[in-house]
Design an enzyme around this catalytic site. Structure first.
Site, mmCIF file in Angstrom:
data_model
loop_
_atom_site.group_PDB
_atom_site.id
_atom_site.type_symbol
_atom_site.label_atom_id
_atom_site.label_comp_id
_atom_site.label_asym_id
_atom_site.label_seq_id
_atom_site.Cartn_x
_atom_site.Cartn_y
_atom_site.Cartn_z
ATOM 1 N N LYS A 57 0.057 10.387 1.671
ATOM 2 C CA LYS A 57 -0.941 9.524 1.026
ATOM 3 C C LYS A 57 -1.817 8.850 2.089
ATOM 4 C CE LYS A 57 -0.976 5.159 -0.104
ATOM 5 N NZ LYS A 57 -2.391 4.831 0.043
ATOM 6 N N GLY A 89 1.070 0.956 9.019
ATOM 7 C CA GLY A 89 0.158 -0.017 8.410
ATOM 8 C C GLY A 89 0.510 -1.405 8.890
ATOM 9 N N SER A 90 0.140 -2.393 8.093
ATOM 10 C CA SER A 90 0.333 -3.771 8.539
ATOM 11 C C SER A 90 1.790 -4.216 8.364
ATOM 12 C CB SER A 90 -0.587 -4.694 7.740
ATOM 13 O OG SER A 90 -0.206 -4.635 6.382
ATOM 14 N N THR A 132 2.579 -5.298 4.714
ATOM 15 C CA THR A 132 2.858 -4.189 3.793
ATOM 16 C C THR A 132 4.188 -3.534 4.147
ATOM 17 O OG1 THR A 132 0.477 -3.829 3.675
ATOM 18 C CG2 THR A 132 1.845 -2.149 2.709
ATOM 19 N N GLY A 133 4.485 -3.442 5.438
ATOM 20 C CA GLY A 133 5.753 -2.857 5.872
ATOM 21 C C GLY A 133 6.947 -3.576 5.239
ATOM 22 N N GLU A 189 5.793 1.806 11.342
ATOM 23 C CA GLU A 189 4.945 1.538 12.520
ATOM 24 C C GLU A 189 3.948 0.487 12.090
ATOM 25 O OE1 GLU A 189 5.144 2.652 15.572
ATOM 26 O OE2 GLU A 189 6.776 4.065 15.237
ATOM 27 N N CYS A 247 -3.939 -0.075 16.645
ATOM 28 C CA CYS A 247 -2.712 -0.881 16.647
ATOM 29 C C CYS A 247 -2.360 -1.315 18.068
ATOM 30 C CB CYS A 247 -1.567 -0.122 16.002
ATOM 31 S SG CYS A 247 -1.255 1.484 16.739
ATOM 32 N N GLU A 280 -3.359 -11.008 14.516
ATOM 33 C CA GLU A 280 -3.845 -9.676 14.890
ATOM 34 C C GLU A 280 -5.239 -9.514 14.296
ATOM 35 O OE1 GLU A 280 -2.270 -6.248 12.769
ATOM 36 O OE2 GLU A 280 -2.639 -4.972 14.497
HETATM 37 P P1 NAD Z 1 -2.140 -1.614 5.142
HETATM 38 O O1 NAD Z 1 -0.744 -2.056 5.373
HETATM 39 O O2 NAD Z 1 -3.020 -2.421 4.286
HETATM 40 O O3 NAD Z 1 -2.146 -0.153 4.476
HETATM 41 C C1 NAD Z 1 -1.504 0.957 5.072
HETATM 42 C C2 NAD Z 1 -1.210 1.987 4.006
HETATM 43 O O4 NAD Z 1 -0.246 1.458 3.074
HETATM 44 C C3 NAD Z 1 -2.404 2.402 3.148
HETATM 45 O O5 NAD Z 1 -2.311 3.782 2.869
HETATM 46 C C4 NAD Z 1 -2.204 1.570 1.876
HETATM 47 O O6 NAD Z 1 -2.813 2.143 0.741
HETATM 48 C C5 NAD Z 1 -0.697 1.590 1.740
HETATM 49 N N1 NAD Z 1 -0.109 0.480 0.968
HETATM 50 C C6 NAD Z 1 -0.669 -0.713 0.668
HETATM 51 N N2 NAD Z 1 0.227 -1.472 -0.011
HETATM 52 C C7 NAD Z 1 1.362 -0.746 -0.130
HETATM 53 C C8 NAD Z 1 2.645 -1.004 -0.710
HETATM 54 N N3 NAD Z 1 2.933 -2.160 -1.294
HETATM 55 N N4 NAD Z 1 3.588 -0.033 -0.625
HETATM 56 C C9 NAD Z 1 3.318 1.143 0.007
HETATM 57 N N5 NAD Z 1 2.120 1.434 0.563
HETATM 58 C C10 NAD Z 1 1.156 0.501 0.504
HETATM 59 O O7 NAD Z 1 -2.737 -1.379 6.587
HETATM 60 P P2 NAD Z 1 -4.238 -1.009 6.973
HETATM 61 O O8 NAD Z 1 -5.104 -2.207 6.758
HETATM 62 O O9 NAD Z 1 -4.600 0.294 6.325
HETATM 63 O O10 NAD Z 1 -4.079 -0.734 8.548
HETATM 64 C C11 NAD Z 1 -4.153 -1.737 9.513
HETATM 65 C C12 NAD Z 1 -2.778 -2.140 10.011
HETATM 66 O O11 NAD Z 1 -2.057 -0.992 10.427
HETATM 67 C C13 NAD Z 1 -2.835 -3.042 11.224
HETATM 68 O O12 NAD Z 1 -1.903 -4.081 11.079
HETATM 69 C C14 NAD Z 1 -2.414 -2.122 12.369
HETATM 70 O O13 NAD Z 1 -1.869 -2.774 13.485
HETATM 71 C C15 NAD Z 1 -1.440 -1.246 11.694
HETATM 72 N N6 NAD Z 1 -1.279 0.002 12.426
HETATM 73 C C16 NAD Z 1 -0.106 0.217 13.095
HETATM 74 C C17 NAD Z 1 0.063 1.381 13.844
HETATM 75 C C18 NAD Z 1 1.342 1.648 14.599
HETATM 76 O O14 NAD Z 1 1.563 2.784 15.031
HETATM 77 N N7 NAD Z 1 2.197 0.674 14.807
HETATM 78 C C19 NAD Z 1 -0.965 2.315 13.893
HETATM 79 C C20 NAD Z 1 -2.146 2.052 13.213
HETATM 80 C C21 NAD Z 1 -2.281 0.898 12.463
#
Ligand code: NAD
Length: 475
Positions: free
Chosen positions: A172, A223-224, A227-228, A245, A279, A376
Site C-alpha cells: 500500500k 512512516g511517522s 502512526t507506527g 521504520e 527520514c 521532526e
Molecule cells: P505517515 O505515518 O502519515 O504515513 C505512512 C503510511 O502509513 C502511509 O501509507 C499512510 O497512508 C499509512 N497510514 C496512516 N495511518 C495509518 C494507520 N493508522 N495504520 C496503518 N497505516 C497507516 O507518514 P508520512 O507522513 O507518509 O511519512 C513521513 C514520516 O515517515 C516521517 O516521520 C519520516 O521520518 C518517516 N519515515 C521514516 C523512514 C525510516 O526508514 N525510518 C523513512 C521514510 C520516512
C-alpha cells in the site's frame, strides 16, 4: 494545464482492478489534479489478502534460485522503464526528474543486490546421533505500508527481501503518492505469479484495515512514529510480526578541525536533499563555536543560491513540499520560530504560488527547547546550534525520543569514532552521510523504530526460524 494521466489500476491476483470510489492525485508543483486514484474497498482488500494467501504456498516452495532470478527480472523491468516511471514520480511527488530517475534505479539496484542474499539453513549439530538444523521459513503474507517521501525506493526496501524470502505481499503506497507504485504493480503482472504481489491504494481507512487484517502475518511499515504506534496497537490482537521504520530527528556534530568550505555543501545536501523530506536528513546541526559563523555563512549562501521549483524544469535542485498538510505544518513551525524571535539566516519568505514551494530556511542558534529543535520538521527548516563543549553536544544530540541516524564531522578519525560510539542512533556516520546500502543494516533505536531493514538481518525479518531436530537411527 498538462494532459491527464491514464487511469491507474490496482493489482489484485495478477489482474487490473478499478474501484467505485477515487481519491485525487495532486501535482504538488501546480496544485492540479492529475489522476483519479482507486480507493480500495474493504472487500477488495479481502480479495487481495485472499489472493496473496492462495499464491503463498507455491511461491514459498519455488526454489531460491528462481526467486533470486525473478528479483533480477524485476530489476530489469524497473531499469527499462526508468524514464516514464521517473516522469510519473516527479509529477506526483515533486522531486527533480534526475532524482526521480535515481530513485527508480536505486529500487532496481536493491532488487539486484538482495537477489544475491541467501537466508541459509544453519546446522547446529550434525553427529552420529542427531541432526539439528535451523531453517528460515517465510512468514506468509506481508502487508507493506509506505510513506510519500521516497515512494518507490521505500517500497522496494520491503518488497525485495519479502519476495526473496518466499512471502506474498500486499503493498500500500501513501494516498499522496500512489501513481508510480500502481504503475509498477501493472508492469510486474508479467513478471510475478498472480497473487504474489498485490498493490492496493486508498484513503485513511486502508492502512488500519491492513494492520488489523487477520489474513496478514506481518506488517512492514515505514512512516511517522505516531502512526507506527497505531500500527503496533492494531497488530496486537493477531500478534503480527512487525518491522517499523519511523521518524527521526538526526543530529550532526561538527568539530572545530573541519575544512568549512569542503564541508558546507556536504552538510547542506545532507539536510536539504529531497526538500528535507528524508527520514535520515540532518535535522539538528550542532556546530562548534570556533567554526559556527563561517559555516553558518557558507550554508546561508548555499541556501540562497539553491534553485527551488517544479521538478520537471531544467536546473531545479529542490522540488516542492509533497503535500498541503505537510506544507501547512512547516509554515506553522516557521511562524513559531518567528513568534519566538529566532533569527533566520536564509529563507522564510514563501513564494505566492499554487505550488507548495518552500525555499530552505536556516534558523540561527534557537534555544534547545524550541519546537524547531525538538520536533521532526521533515521539511526544509534547519536549526543551526552552537556548542563549546563536545560532551554537551553529545548530551543534547541524545536528548531526544528518536534514535534513527546521526553524524560526526571531525578530521581526527579516532576522536570521530569515539564520539560516534556515544550517540544513541541506529546508524552513525563519520565524515560521510547517507551511504545507505542493501548490505548495511538500518535499525531505528528508541522511538525511531522496531526491528531492522537492509542486510542479512533485514532479510531475516521476513522469515521465521524453524528448528528441525532429527534423532538418527542407530547405524
Ligand atoms: P505517515 O505515518 O502519515 O504515513 C505512512 C503510511 O502509513 C502511509 O501509507 C499512510 O497512508 C499509512 N497510514 C496512516 N495511518 C495509518 C494507520 N493508522 N495504520 C496503518 N497505516 C497507516 O507518514 P508520512 O507522513 O507518509 O511519512 C513521513 C514520516 O515517515 C516521517 O516521520 C519520516 O521520518 C518517516 N519515515 C521514516 C523512514 C525510516 O526508514 N525510518 C523513512 C521514510 C520516512
Amino acid at each position: 494545464m498538462t494532459a491527464p494521466l491514464p487511469a491507474p489500476t490496482m493489482t489484485i491476483a495478477g489482474r487490473a482492478v478499478g474501484a467505485t470510489a477515487h481519491l485525487d492525485a495532486i501535482d504538488p508543483a501546480t496544485g492540479e489534479v492529475i489522476a483519479a486514484v482507486p480507493d480500495c474497498a474493504r472487500e477488495q482488500l479481502d480479495e487481495a489478502v485472499a489472493a496473496a494467501r492462495h499464491a503463498f504456498p507455491a511461491w514459498a516452495a519455488t526454489p531460491l534460485l528462481e526467486r533470486q532470478a525473478t528479483l533480477r527480472r524485476i530489476a530489469g523491468v524497473l531499469a527499462q522503464n526508468r524514464d516514464p516511471l521517473a516522469a510519473l514520480l516527479t509529477r506526483e511527488q515533486g522531486k527533480p526528474l534526475a532524482k526521480a530517475a535515481e530513485e527508480i534505479m536505486a529500487a532496481a539496484y536493491w532488487c539486484a543486490e538482495i537477489a544475491g542474499l541467501d537466508p541459509a539453513t544453519r546446522t547446529v549439530a550434525d553427529t552420529a546421533a542427531t541432526l539439528v538444523q535451523v531453517r528460515r521459513v517465510p512468514l506468509g503474507v506481508v502487508g507493506a505500508i509506505v510513506p510519500w517521501n521516497f515512494p518507490v525506493a521505500l517500497a522496494f526496501f520491503k518488497l525485495a527481501p519479502a519476495l526473496l524470502a518466499g512471502n506474498a505481499v500486499v503493498l500500500k503506497p501513501s494516498p499522496f503518492t500512489s501513481l508510480t507504485t500502481l504503475r509498477i504493480g501493472e508492469l510486474l503482472r508479467e513478471v510475478l505469479p498472480p497473487g504474489v504481489l498485490n498493490v492496493v491504494s486508498g484513503g485513511d481507512a486502508l492502512g488500519p484495515w491492513i494492520s488489523a487484517h487477520p489474513g496478514i502475518d506481518k506488517v512492514s511499515f515505514t512512516g511517522s512514529t505516531a502512526t507506527g504506534r497505531r500500527v503496533m496497537e492494531s497488530a496486537a490482537p493477531t500478534l503480527k510480526r512487525l518491522t517499523l521504520e519511523l521518524g527521526g530527528n538526526d543530529a550532526a556534530i561538527v568539530l572545530p578541525d573541519v575544512d568549512v568550505d569542503v564541508l558546507a555543501p556536504v552538510l547542506f545536501w545532507g539536510a536539504f536533499a529531497n526538500s528535507a523530506q528524508f527520514c535520515l536528513a540532518i535535522k539538528r546541526l550542532y556546530i562548534h563555536e570556533a567554526v559556527y559563523d563561517r559555516l553558518a555563512a557558507a550554508l546561508a549562501r548555499l541556501a540562497r543560491g539553491t534553485r527551488v521549483g517544479a521538478g520537471d524544469q531544467p536546473g531545479v535542485e529542490l522540488g516542492p513540499v509533497q503535500n498541503r498538510p505537510q506544507y501547512l505544518r512547516l509554515k506553522n513551525l516557521l511562524e513559531d520560530s518567528r513568534r519566538h524571535g529566532h533569527r533566520l539566516l536564509a529563507g522564510g519568505e514563501l513564494p505566492e504560488s499554487p505550488g507548495l514551494f518552500f525555499p530552505p530556511v536556516l534558523v540561527d542558534n534557537p534555544p534547545e527547547e524550541s519546537r524547531v529543535v525538538q520536533e521532526e520538521a521533515f521539511g526544509p527548516i534547519l536549526p543551526l546550534l552552537k556548542f563549546s563543549d563536545v560532551d554537551d553536544a553529545v548530551a543534547r544530540a541524545n536528548r531526544s525520543p528518536y534514535g534513527l541516524g546521526a553524524s560526526v564531522w571531525c578530521r581526527d578519525e579516532a576522536r570521530g569514532l569515539a564520539i560516534a560510539h556515544r550517540l544513541e542512533a541506529g546508524t552513525v556516520w563519520v565524515n560521510e552521510i547517507h551511504t545507505i546500502s542493501p548490505h548495511k543494516p538500518m535499525a531505528g533505536h528508541k522511538q525511531s523504530g522496531l526491528g531492522v531493514e537492509q542486510g542479512l538481518e533485514g532479510l531475516l525479518e521476513y522469515t521465521l526460524p524453524q528448528t528441525v531436530s532429527l534423532k538418527r537411527a542407530p547405524a
